[in-house]
Design an enzyme around this catalytic site. Sequence first.
Site, short mmCIF file in Angstrom:
data_model
loop_
_atom_site.label_atom_id
_atom_site.label_comp_id
_atom_site.label_asym_id
_atom_site.label_seq_id
_atom_site.Cartn_x
_atom_site.Cartn_y
_atom_site.Cartn_z
N ARG A 183 0.87 -1.32 -0.25
CA ARG A 183 0.03 -0.04 0.17
C ARG A 183 0.90 1.34 0.01
O ARG A 183 0.45 2.25 -0.91
CB ARG A 183 -0.98 -0.09 1.11
CG ARG A 183 -1.92 -1.10 0.99
CD ARG A 183 -2.86 -1.24 2.34
NE ARG A 183 -2.02 -1.46 3.52
CZ ARG A 183 -2.23 -1.26 4.97
NH1 ARG A 183 -3.31 -0.59 5.21
NH2 ARG A 183 -1.25 -1.64 5.94
N ASN B 127 -5.83 -3.02 2.32
CA ASN B 127 -5.83 -4.35 2.39
C ASN B 127 -7.51 -4.75 2.66
O ASN B 127 -8.21 -4.06 3.23
CB ASN B 127 -5.22 -4.47 3.58
CG ASN B 127 -3.51 -4.57 3.76
OD1 ASN B 127 -3.07 -4.62 2.46
ND2 ASN B 127 -2.61 -4.40 4.45
#
Length: 93
Positions: A21, A39
């Site tokens: 990320r 996520n």
Amino acid sequence: MLMTVTKHLVISGRVQGVGYRFYMQRKARQMGVAGWVRNRGDGTVEAVVHGSPGQVNAIVAWARHGPPSAVVAEVKISDGSGEYAGFETRQTE
């Protein structure tokens, strides 16, 4: 008005706990891509990317390999929607 596209991505493989990320957010900002990444509870990473066709193609190409420690098995791509100003990391789904 410039044409923009929005795509929804679900990235699977070893993509959590490897900085995916963080790296995607940094890369998207470098490329001028808007949207978000997070996520998911099933171990995948989900993202919405918004920009010119060239920008979106470039971030999708990056997503297929991700950061150095990731092992991307698959990137599922579908049409997304919404308007985004910047690129952010969201809370886990």
